[in-house]
Design a protein around this motif. Structure first.
Motif, PDB file in Angstrom:
ATOM      1  N   ALA A 185      -0.305   6.985  -4.639  1.00 56.35           N
ATOM      2  CA  ALA A 185       0.154   5.686  -4.145  1.00 56.35           C
ATOM      3  C   ALA A 185       1.416   5.234  -4.877  1.00 56.35           C
ATOM      4  O   ALA A 185       2.302   4.602  -4.274  1.00 56.35           O
ATOM      5  N   TYR A 206      -4.220   5.995  -7.065  1.00 59.89           N
ATOM      6  CA  TYR A 206      -3.383   4.841  -7.399  1.00 59.89           C
ATOM      7  C   TYR A 206      -2.293   5.168  -8.418  1.00 59.89           C
ATOM      8  O   TYR A 206      -1.192   4.618  -8.348  1.00 59.89           O
ATOM      9  N   VAL A 238      -9.946   8.204  -7.782  1.00 56.62           N
ATOM     10  CA  VAL A 238      -9.323   6.882  -7.642  1.00 56.62           C
ATOM     11  C   VAL A 238      -8.067   6.789  -8.508  1.00 56.62           C
ATOM     12  O   VAL A 238      -7.037   6.260  -8.085  1.00 56.62           O
ATOM     13  N   TYR A 269       4.793   4.394  -3.041  1.00 54.09           N
ATOM     14  CA  TYR A 269       5.398   3.073  -3.204  1.00 54.09           C
ATOM     15  C   TYR A 269       6.875   3.216  -3.587  1.00 54.09           C
ATOM     16  O   TYR A 269       7.754   2.492  -3.073  1.00 54.09           O
ATOM     17  N   LEU A 301      -4.108   4.166   2.281  1.00 53.45           N
ATOM     18  CA  LEU A 301      -4.672   4.464   0.958  1.00 53.45           C
ATOM     19  C   LEU A 301      -6.101   4.976   1.089  1.00 53.45           C
ATOM     20  O   LEU A 301      -6.489   5.954   0.431  1.00 53.45           O
ATOM     21  N   LEU A 302      -6.898   4.329   1.931  1.00 55.72           N
ATOM     22  CA  LEU A 302      -8.288   4.765   2.104  1.00 55.72           C
ATOM     23  C   LEU A 302      -8.359   6.156   2.726  1.00 55.72           C
ATOM     24  O   LEU A 302      -9.214   6.960   2.358  1.00 55.72           O
ATOM     25  N   ARG A 303      -7.449   6.426   3.677  1.00 52.74           N
ATOM     26  CA  ARG A 303      -7.462   7.763   4.296  1.00 52.74           C
ATOM     27  C   ARG A 303      -7.162   8.837   3.256  1.00 52.74           C
ATOM     28  O   ARG A 303      -7.797   9.882   3.223  1.00 52.74           O
ATOM     29  N   LEU A 323       2.672   2.402   4.886  1.00 60.08           N
ATOM     30  CA  LEU A 323       1.907   2.383   3.639  1.00 60.08           C
ATOM     31  C   LEU A 323       1.115   1.083   3.609  1.00 60.08           C
ATOM     32  O   LEU A 323       1.671  -0.001   3.437  1.00 60.08           O
ATOM     33  N   ASP A 324      -0.193   1.224   3.779  1.00 59.20           N
ATOM     34  CA  ASP A 324      -1.047   0.036   3.759  1.00 59.20           C
ATOM     35  C   ASP A 324      -2.438   0.439   3.252  1.00 59.20           C
ATOM     36  O   ASP A 324      -2.652   1.589   2.847  1.00 59.20           O
ATOM     37  N   GLY A 325      -3.346  -0.528   3.298  1.00 64.16           N
ATOM     38  CA  GLY A 325      -4.686  -0.269   2.790  1.00 64.16           C
ATOM     39  C   GLY A 325      -5.397   0.853   3.513  1.00 64.16           C
ATOM     40  O   GLY A 325      -6.097   1.663   2.893  1.00 64.16           O
ATOM     41  N   ALA A 326      -5.216   0.930   4.825  1.00 56.62           N
ATOM     42  CA  ALA A 326      -5.858   1.998   5.601  1.00 56.62           C
ATOM     43  C   ALA A 326      -5.334   3.366   5.182  1.00 56.62           C
ATOM     44  O   ALA A 326      -6.102   4.333   5.054  1.00 56.62           O
ATOM     45  N   LEU A 374      -7.697   8.563   0.059  1.00 58.78           N
ATOM     46  CA  LEU A 374      -8.846   8.626  -0.844  1.00 58.78           C
ATOM     47  C   LEU A 374      -9.976   9.453  -0.221  1.00 58.78           C
ATOM     48  O   LEU A 374     -10.638  10.239  -0.917  1.00 58.78           O
ATOM     49  N   ALA A 375     -10.166   9.287   1.081  1.00 59.67           N
ATOM     50  CA  ALA A 375     -11.193  10.086   1.771  1.00 59.67           C
ATOM     51  C   ALA A 375     -10.854  11.576   1.681  1.00 59.67           C
ATOM     52  O   ALA A 375     -11.745  12.415   1.494  1.00 59.67           O
TER      53      ALA A 375
END
Lengths: 229, 236
Positions: free
Chosen positions: B81, B77, B73, B85, B148-150, B143-146, B152-153
Motif C-alpha cells: 500500500a 500496509y 497485514v 500510495y 486494499l482488501l483485495r 486505490l481505495d479500501g476495496a 490482502l485476500a
C-alpha cells in the motif's frame, strides 16, 4: 458318635449387627464420596484448563489486534503527514521565492497551486483508502476482526476478559486441588474401614471405624469447601 | 467337611442358603460395579486428556495463524500500500502539474510540463517495478479500501495452510471432548450408588427381603450407570 458340622460347630464369626451396619454404611459412603469428589475434581480441572486456554487466546487476540491495527494506523498517519507536507510545501514555495525574479515567482506560484491541489486530492485518497466496503473481498473473518479493532476500549475489553479467565482458572484450580485432597482422604478412610473390619468389634475396631467416619466427613467437607472460594 | 459315623446328608438351613445366595449376588454386584467404574473412568480420563491436548493444539494453531496474519497485514500496509500510495501521489502531481501548465504560459508552462513529465515517468517506472497492489501502471490508478482488501485476500490465499487454520473449530472440538469426559465421570457417580447398595446389603444380616431389594437396586444403579455411559459415548 454324635454328628458334628465343622462349619457350624464354632461360634458365628460374623460381626455384631450394629458394628457391621456402620461398617457397611461407611464403606458405601466412601465409594460414593470417592466418585463424587473425582467428578468434582475432573470438572474443576477441565474448567481450569479451559479458562487458562481462554486467557492465553485473549492474550493472542490483543497481540493480533494491536499488531494488525498498528500497521494500518501507520499507513493512515503517513497519508495525513503527506497532505500536511504538500500543503506546507505550497505555502513555503511562495514565501521563499525571490520576489525580484518575476519568472521564479510565477513558477513558485504555479507549483504552489499544484501542491495545494495535490494536497486536496490526497485528502480524498486518504478518505478512500480508509473506507472499507461491507464486502470483505475474500479476506477471512479473523483478519477483518483484527483490522477492525481500532480503539483502545476494544483492547481494554479483551484485557478485562483475560483477567476474568485467569481469576476463573484460579478458583477452579483451588476447587480441583481440594477435590484431589478429598479423594486422598477418602482413600485413607477406606483403609481405616478395612482395618476396622479386620479388627472386629473391639476397642481398636471401633476406634478405626470412628476415625474412618471422621476422615470421610473431613474429606466431604474439604472437597465441597472448594465451592465456597 | 463332616466328621462322624453317620452317612446322613447334611441339612442346610433355608435362611443360611438364602444368605449365601444373596452374599454371592452382592459379591458379583460389587465386582461388576468396580469393572464398570474402572472402564468408564479410564475412558473419561482419556477423553479429558485428549480434550486438554486439543485445546493446546488450538493455541498453537492460533499462534501460527496470527503470526502469518500480522505478517500479511504488515506486508500490505508497510510495503504494497505504501508503494501504491507513492505511485498515486506521483500521478496526482503529474496531472495537476499538466493542468496548471495548460493554464500558464511561457517558461512557467515549460517548467510545469517538465515537472509533470518527470512525475509521470517516475510513477510509471515505480508501477512497473514495484507495485504489487495496482494491476496496471495506468494513470490515476484505483486505490481505495476495496483494492486494499483485495490485495490482502491475495496475500492470505498465498499464505497457504497457515491462513486456513481454524483454532476456533479446534478449540470447540477440545471442549466437546472434555465435556464428554466429564459426563462419563458423572456416570461413575451413579455406579458408585451400586457400591453403596451392595455395601449396605452386605452389612445387613436380616431380614432377607430388604437385602434382596438393596441388591436389586444396586444392579439397577450399575445398569443405569452403564447405560448412561453408553448413551454419553454414542450421543455426544
Amino acid at each position: 458318635m454324635r454328628d458334628v458340622d465343622i462349619e457350624t460347630a464354632v461360634p458365628d464369626a460374623a460381626l455384631p449387627s450394629g458394628f457391621r451396619r456402620w461398617l457397611a454404611i461407611l464403606v458405601g459412603l466412601a465409594a460414593v464420596s470417592a466418585a463424587v469428589m473425582t467428578w468434582v475434581g475432573d470438572v474443576a480441572g477441565r474448567r481450569e484448563d479451559k479458562a487458562r486456554v481462554d486467557a492465553s487466546r485473549a492474550g493472542l487476540e490483543v497481540f493480533r489486534s494491536v499488531a494488525a491495527t498498528q500497521s494500518r494506523q501507520q499507513f493512515e498517519t503517513d497519508g495525513v503527514r503527506r497532505v500536511a507536507v504538500a500543503e506546507g510545501l505550497g505555502a513555503v514555495r511562495v514565501s521563499e521565492a525571490d520576489v525580484r525574479d518575476v519568472t521564479a515567482l510565477q513558477v513558485a506560484l504555479g507549483l504552489s497551486v499544484v501542491d495545494n491541489e495535490t494536497a486536496r486530492r490526497l485528502i480524498e485518497l486518504g478518505r478512500a483508502t480508509t473506507t472499507y466496503p461491507g464486502d470483505p473481498q475474500g479476506v477471512d473473518d479473523a483478519t477483518i476482526a483484527a483490522l477492525a479493532t481500532t480503539d483502545q476500549a476494544a483492547i481494554d475489553r479483551v484485557v478485562a476478559r483475560q483477567s476474568e479467565h485467569l481469576e476463573e482458572a484460579d478458583v477452579q484450580g483451588t476447587r480441583q486441588g481440594r477435590a484431589i485432597l478429598a479423594v486422598g482422604l477418602v482413600a485413607i478412610a477406606a483403609s481405616l474401614l478395612g482395618l476396622a473390619g479386620l479388627m472386629g468389634d473391639g476397642r481398636g475396631g471401633r476406634l478405626s471405624l470412628r476415625a474412618a467416619a471422621a476422615g470421610l466427613a473431613a474429606a466431604c467437607a474439604w472437597g465441597l469447601s472448594g465451592f465456597l472460594v | 467337611m463332616r466328621f462322624g459315623a453317620s452317612a446322613a446328608p447334611p441339612t442346610v438351613p433355608p435362611v443360611a442358603a438364602e444368605q449365601a445366595s444373596t452374599d454371592l449376588r452382592v459379591a458379583v454386584l460389587l465386582a461388576s460395579a468396580a469393572l464398570i467404574a474402572a472402564g468408564v473412568g479410564v475412558r473419561a480420563a482419556t477423553l479429558s486428556d485428549s480434550g486438554s491436548d486439543t485445546w493446546q493444539t488450538a493455541i498453537r494453531e492460533e499462534v501460527r495463524r496470527d503470526a502469518r496474519l500480522v505478517s500479511d497485514v504488515r506486508r500490505l500496509y508497510a510495503e504494497d500500500a505504501a508503494v501504491a500510495y507513492d505511485i498515486a501521489e506521483l500521478w496526482i502531481r503529474a496531472q495537476e502539474a499538466r493542468r496548471e501548465a495548460r493554464a500558464s504560459q511561457g517558461s512557467v508552462a515549460s517548467v510545469l510540463r517538465s515537472e509533470a513529465a518527470a512525475r509521470a515517468a517516475l510513477a510509471a517506472a515505480l508501477a512497473r517495478t514495484s507495485s504489487t497492489l495496482l494491476d496496471s501502471p495506468a494513470e490515476a490508478p484505483e486505490l481505495d479500501g476495496a483494492a486494499l482488501l483485495r490485495r490482502l485476500a491475495e496475500l492470505r490465499r498465498a499464505a497457504g495452510p497457515a491462513a486456513r487454520l481454524d483454532p476456533d473449530a479446534t478449540f470447540a472440538a477440545g471442549t466437546d471432548e472434555a465435556a464428554k469426559g466429564s459426563w462419563l465421570t458423572a456416570t461413575v457417580v451413579v455406579v458408585s450408588l451400586a457400591f453403596l447398595c451392595g455395601a449396605l446389603a452386605a452389612g445387613m444380616s436380616a431380614p432377607p427381603t430388604p437385602r434382596r431389594r438393596l441388591v436389586a437396586a444396586g444392579y439397577g444403579f450399575a445398569g443405569l450407570g452403564l447405560a448412561a455411559a453408553i448413551a454419553v459415548e454414542v450421543a455426544l
